[in-house]
Design an enzyme around this catalytic site. Sequence first.
Site, PDB file in Angstrom:
ATOM      1  N   SER A   1       0.808  -1.213   0.000  1.00 54.99           N
ATOM      2  CA  SER A   1       0.000   0.000   0.000  1.00 54.99           C
ATOM      3  C   SER A   1       0.848   1.273   0.000  1.00 54.99           C
ATOM      4  O   SER A   1       1.501   1.585  -0.985  1.00 54.99           O
ATOM      5  CB  SER A   1      -0.945  -0.043   1.208  1.00 54.99           C
ATOM      6  OG  SER A   1      -1.895   0.977   1.167  1.00 54.99           O
TER       7      SER A   1
ATOM      8  N   LYS B   1      -0.726  -4.186  -3.260  1.00 53.78           N
ATOM      9  CA  LYS B   1      -2.019  -3.613  -2.874  1.00 53.78           C
ATOM     10  C   LYS B   1      -2.127  -2.215  -3.464  1.00 53.78           C
ATOM     11  O   LYS B   1      -1.458  -1.284  -3.022  1.00 53.78           O
ATOM     12  CB  LYS B   1      -2.168  -3.543  -1.350  1.00 53.78           C
ATOM     13  CG  LYS B   1      -3.518  -2.958  -0.916  1.00 53.78           C
ATOM     14  CD  LYS B   1      -3.603  -2.832   0.595  1.00 53.78           C
ATOM     15  CE  LYS B   1      -4.968  -2.268   1.010  1.00 53.78           C
ATOM     16  NZ  LYS B   1      -5.184  -0.884   0.556  1.00 53.78           N
TER      17      LYS B   1
ATOM     18  N   ASP C   1       9.773   5.063 -10.528  1.00 54.85           N
ATOM     19  CA  ASP C   1       9.264   5.604 -11.798  1.00 54.85           C
ATOM     20  C   ASP C   1       9.995   6.867 -12.228  1.00 54.85           C
ATOM     21  O   ASP C   1      10.125   7.141 -13.427  1.00 54.85           O
ATOM     22  CB  ASP C   1       7.765   5.891 -11.684  1.00 54.85           C
ATOM     23  CG  ASP C   1       6.924   4.629 -11.807  1.00 54.85           C
ATOM     24  OD1 ASP C   1       7.509   3.529 -11.820  1.00 54.85           O
ATOM     25  OD2 ASP C   1       5.684   4.732 -11.881  1.00 54.85           O
TER      26      ASP C   1
END
Length: 532
Positions: free
Chosen positions: A284, A309, A295
Amino acid sequence: MKHTLPAALLVLASLASARAQTGDEAMRKLQMAQFAITNLYVDTVDEHKLVEEAITGMLSGLDPHSTYNNAEEVKQMNEPLQGNFEGIGVQFQMVEDTLLVIQPVGSGPSEKAGILAGDRIVAVNDTAIAGVKMSTDEVMSRLRGPKGTTVKLTVVRRGFAGPLHFTVKRDTIPILSLDAAYMIQPGTGYIRVNRFGASTAEEFAEALKTLLGKGMRELILDLQGNGGGYLNAAIDLANEFLGQKELIVYTEGRASRRSEFLAKGNGRFQLGRLVVLVDEYSASASEIVTGAVQDWDRGVVVGRRSFGKGLVQRPVDLPDGSMIRLTVARYYTPAGRCIQKPYNDTEGNADIAAYRRDLLERYNHGELMYADSIHLPDSLKYQTKRLGRTVYGGGGIMPDFFVPIDTARYTDYHRNLVAKGVIVGTTTKYIEENRKTLQEKYKQFDLFNKEFEVTEDLLTTLREAADKADIPFDEAQYEASLPLLSLQLKALIARDLWDTGEYYQVINKANDSVNQALKVLNQNAYELVLGR
């Protein structure tokens, strides 16, 4: 009796008719069922239980993270994230049906009242809690209470013939999000975050400031085992590393329009080299931070594929203090990845049992030991924002450097020692008997860390405790686990003498992911991945 049922049905029909103009058919159906059971069923029913089971049943078919919690569960669930609870402020361990104080919380109510590490609390408000096989939860319920209320404690202290009596005024006790923050080598800081709660951003900022003041130029951020928490806390943490207006995460759902969360550009660590540690239990909010770092090619990720998640829950408070946590959106990393792992069966229905078996299946398939056992389809490929590196969605964050689980040192003998509390019990007894001597000899942790060694006498005590716990001795397994066992004993002694930060400074020597992170930083592997 003949006329009772038709009359009730007429009432139901009338109710359904009244609702027809304003409610939909599904809601009327549910209300009619509840009305019929409550008024017509042969025995008396518990309406509250009936409603709770209906809610649970409705949620069970949606996804694994839409849940219902009663009022008490909500309170217990929120305490760690809200960052505090109200009580007496002690770290304790139940040893032989007795509450042994490991450490009173610094400047907390127990320390102010005179409670010391090593004290045994045997009674609370004249009710015995020692030798009565009281559960830990029940003991905690007696010690906790509203701020400002008092509790009477009866304490047995080594060196005193009779019991001591203290009155402690309960207060708000902080629950910290950071387990450790220290310089792991010259120029390299290490911070371990155990959850994302209300105080996480403030704690992290303070730790970052302290380490930067000690000359930190690169950071190892440890999110291993961090199951997540508040979305805002994850955003605030990621903000420390990213440039102005760089996307951290966005959320989107059927009834929730896309919401983007951008870095403010005021982060304190936007330039130094960064390594993030994750494992199969990092979930999460941990994955939001890790995904943003990866990224944007801001740092590298070390460890094993994270939990996966990627669903956002919105709390729906109910009148009695209970709560529905309803999934309302998915979150996406800056490259557009939703890292939520699959949870539906072939027919599109939520298969909660299979979802919960996922980590076991990963182990059985060898994924936790071998990097090449992980197979993800090309449809889940994405490119990072700066360098165009290939990353994957649809099932957790894939690390840039894989670290397998070392199964050789985790023998059955060692697992039994952990499961039956033998290792913790042995160190607790050792500390109780030697605290004063250790504190006089090792006034500073650095001296302890450098010079303290686990003795053969302590290991003999451990084996004797294992025998009493009916753990059969296996010499080969004992020898295989001995280096880790000795380090665990030393780490637990350090924790009891100081705090969790010192525990991690010792135990991290056996953490393969931490050691891999140091290699990445020290052997130019970082530059090979990111070109800087």
